[in-house]
Scaffold this active site. Structure first.
Site, PDB file in Angstrom:
ATOM      1  N   SER A 169       0.833  -1.204   0.000  1.00  0.00           N
ATOM      2  CA  SER A 169       0.000   0.000   0.000  1.00  0.00           C
ATOM      3  C   SER A 169       0.878   1.269   0.000  1.00  0.00           C
ATOM      4  O   SER A 169       1.732   1.391  -0.873  1.00  0.00           O
ATOM      5  CB  SER A 169      -0.955  -0.069   1.195  1.00  0.00           C
ATOM      6  OG  SER A 169      -2.008   0.811   1.022  1.00  0.00           O
ATOM      7  N   ASP A 218      -9.635  -2.950  -6.336  1.00  0.00           N
ATOM      8  CA  ASP A 218      -8.819  -2.054  -5.524  1.00  0.00           C
ATOM      9  C   ASP A 218      -8.733  -0.702  -6.215  1.00  0.00           C
ATOM     10  O   ASP A 218      -8.345  -0.601  -7.372  1.00  0.00           O
ATOM     11  CB  ASP A 218      -7.417  -2.677  -5.360  1.00  0.00           C
ATOM     12  CG  ASP A 218      -6.454  -1.797  -4.575  1.00  0.00           C
ATOM     13  OD1 ASP A 218      -6.866  -0.727  -4.090  1.00  0.00           O
ATOM     14  OD2 ASP A 218      -5.279  -2.194  -4.460  1.00  0.00           O
ATOM     15  N   HIS A 265      -8.111  -4.663  -1.526  1.00  0.00           N
ATOM     16  CA  HIS A 265      -6.956  -3.956  -0.962  1.00  0.00           C
ATOM     17  C   HIS A 265      -6.723  -4.307   0.519  1.00  0.00           C
ATOM     18  O   HIS A 265      -7.655  -4.569   1.260  1.00  0.00           O
ATOM     19  CB  HIS A 265      -7.189  -2.443  -1.075  1.00  0.00           C
ATOM     20  CG  HIS A 265      -5.987  -1.635  -0.736  1.00  0.00           C
ATOM     21  ND1 HIS A 265      -4.967  -1.440  -1.645  1.00  0.00           N
ATOM     22  CD2 HIS A 265      -5.610  -1.000   0.396  1.00  0.00           C
ATOM     23  CE1 HIS A 265      -4.029  -0.700  -1.070  1.00  0.00           C
ATOM     24  NE2 HIS A 265      -4.386  -0.426   0.166  1.00  0.00           N
TER      25      HIS A 265
END
Ligand code: NAG
Ligand code: NAG
Ligand code: NAG
Ligand code: NAG
Ligand code: NAG
Length: 401
Positions: free
Chosen positions: A189, A341, A371
């Site tokens: 991320s 995502d 995600h």
């Protein structure tokens, strides 16, 4: 009594919301995903409420929630785990106990949390790094870089660079018996954002040019200059990561000024004179046909924001902003993307651009993926997808590092 009634009412609303919240059809364990998604949305909603009544800053609730999962450094039969610091920045080290003839590979781990929350010491990350150390016989270095808004851009990046440069010293590598030709930088991320940027900076620095063998980016964010990519539009409301929450939190890495959030949401945040940067993230050029669907390219509106934020045009904030000649030098790259995502298209664009200049890229795409699931491998809600992603990434490391 009033309090109980309030709680009951709140739970009913949550439950109804959970039932109602639409999630894509091909997601596995849909009820668990609905539950986690509802929980995160509730936290975000509560955070907004608390901020509006002046009780607490929006981001505080996220950093408080993640701090709850921080673990102690506990060694086990296979690995010695130590909290220490490199260049005055806290790190957690995982050192395999088994004696080997060969020197060890090393993985440098940069955690996610939209620049405002999280720690490499959180339970799920700690588990990931133990497993990596164990499976590969690798030294793993988790970095606890400084967080926004107390420490805005480029604090987090500077910390990561300092730690890695410290670690790459011959004497330090020798101390931990690390093979200097087998070092990988990994991030998930916003940790993936930092990992990608650090790798670029090191590769374009003559002193460190050939010191990194590989980078691994798990559902990374790679730009925020166009906030209307097709995946931003399709997954505006999540699951897990919503556009609103992501932009609100990420903007704090740039500034405390909330006018930036409003401009980001409208995709009108970039300054006059930055049009030349959009060719680096122009999804109509770089996105595979399958994901363009019926989306129409809309050029972002420039010069609407009065304040100027130099960070927004800085490639040290957004790794997609470098030109092709700076991409060319990058090492072997592993990128894992998830279908559902918000950040998916950032990666697709990066992959296309990297391959266009001849960088070797292994792309693992999870259809039905969402995600942030590496964080859901422990605790009250465990998602099978989290283990699947973790195993794929570790298998890739075993074969390539
Ligand atoms: C230690 O390593 C062995 C062999 O890989 C494994 O079976 C065992 O579960 C490991 N112990 C821990 C605590 O991870
Ligand atoms: C933003 O706010 C935090 C406190 O919430 C403060 O520590 C920080 O210095 C502020 N950042 C800037 C750039 O003013
Ligand atoms: C983006 O790509 C489209 C199609 O190739 C093109 O028409 C447009 O001018 C590009 N925009 C920018 C800002 O580069
Ligand atoms: C920006 O400045 C202009 C002119 O000074 C003003 O009219 C406008 O309201 C300002 N916009 C914001 C978002 O502050
Ligand atoms: C790419 O960017 C670097 C650093 O900004 C610059 O020195 C170089 O001239 C650029 N190359 C091209 C082909 O634009």
């Amino acid at each position: 009594m009033g309090y109980k009634a309030l709680c009951f009412g709140f739970s009913c609303i949550l439950f109804a919301y959970c039932l109602y919240s639409p999630i894509p059809e091909n997601i596995e364990e849909p009820w668990k995903v609905r539950y986690v998604d509802t929980l995160i949305k509730t936290i975000s909603l509560t955070a907004t409420l608390f901020e509006n009544i002046g009780l607490m800053k929006y981001e505080k609730i996220f950093s408080t929630a993640t701090a709850f999962y921080i673990t102690q450094a506990v060694s086990d039969e296979n690995i010695t785990v130590i909290d220490t610091d490199f260049s005055n920045i806290p790190v957690r080290l995982y050192l395999p106990k088994k004696k080997l003839e060969r020197k060890r590979p090393a993985v440098i781990y940069i955690h996610g949390g939209v620049f405002v929350a999280g720690s490499c010491k959180m339970k799920a990350h700690d588990n990931l790094n133990r497993l990596t150390s164990n499976k590969l016989g690798a030294v793993v270095v988790g970095i606890d870089y400084r967080l926004a808004p107390q420490h805005p851009f480029p604090a987090a990046l500077e910390d990561c660079v300092s730690v890695i440069k410290f670690f790459l010293q011959d004497s330090v590598l020798a101390k931990y018996k690390v093979d200097p030709s087998r070092i990988c930088i990994m991030g998930d991320s916003s940790g993936g954002t930092l990992a990608a940027t650090v790798t670029q900076l090191l590769r374009n620095d003559p002193k460190f040019k050939n010191r990194i063998k590989a980078q691994a980016l798990i559902y990374p964010g790679l730009q925020m200059i166009d906030t209307f990519l097709p995946s931003h539009r399709e997954y505006e409301h999540g699951p897990i990561l919503s556009r609103d929450m992501m932009l609100k939190l990420a903007s704090l890495y740039v500034t405390n000024d909330s006018s930036l959030i409003q401009a980001l949401l409208r995709n009108e945040h970039m300054p006059e004179g930055s049009r030349h940067l959009f060719k680096f993230v122009n999804w109509s050029d770089f996105l595979p046909e399958k994901y363009k669907k019926n989306h129409v390219y809309i050029e972002p509106v420039l010069g609407k924001l009065n304040a100027s934020y130099p960070a927004l045009v800085d490639s040290r904030l957004f790794p997609l902003l470098v030109n092709d000649s700076q991409l060319q030098n990058l090492p072997l790259t592993y990128i894992l993307t998830c279908e559902h995502d918000l950040l998916r298209d950032d990666s697709f664009i990066y992959i296309t651009r990297l391959r266009n200049v001849g960088v070797q890229v292994v792309h693992d795409h999870m259809e039905g993926g969402i995600h942030g699931v590496l964080s859901f491998t422990t605790g009250s809600v465990v998602l099978h997808l989290g283990f699947k992603i973790r195993n794929r990434y570790i298998r890739w490391l075993e074969e390539n590092l």
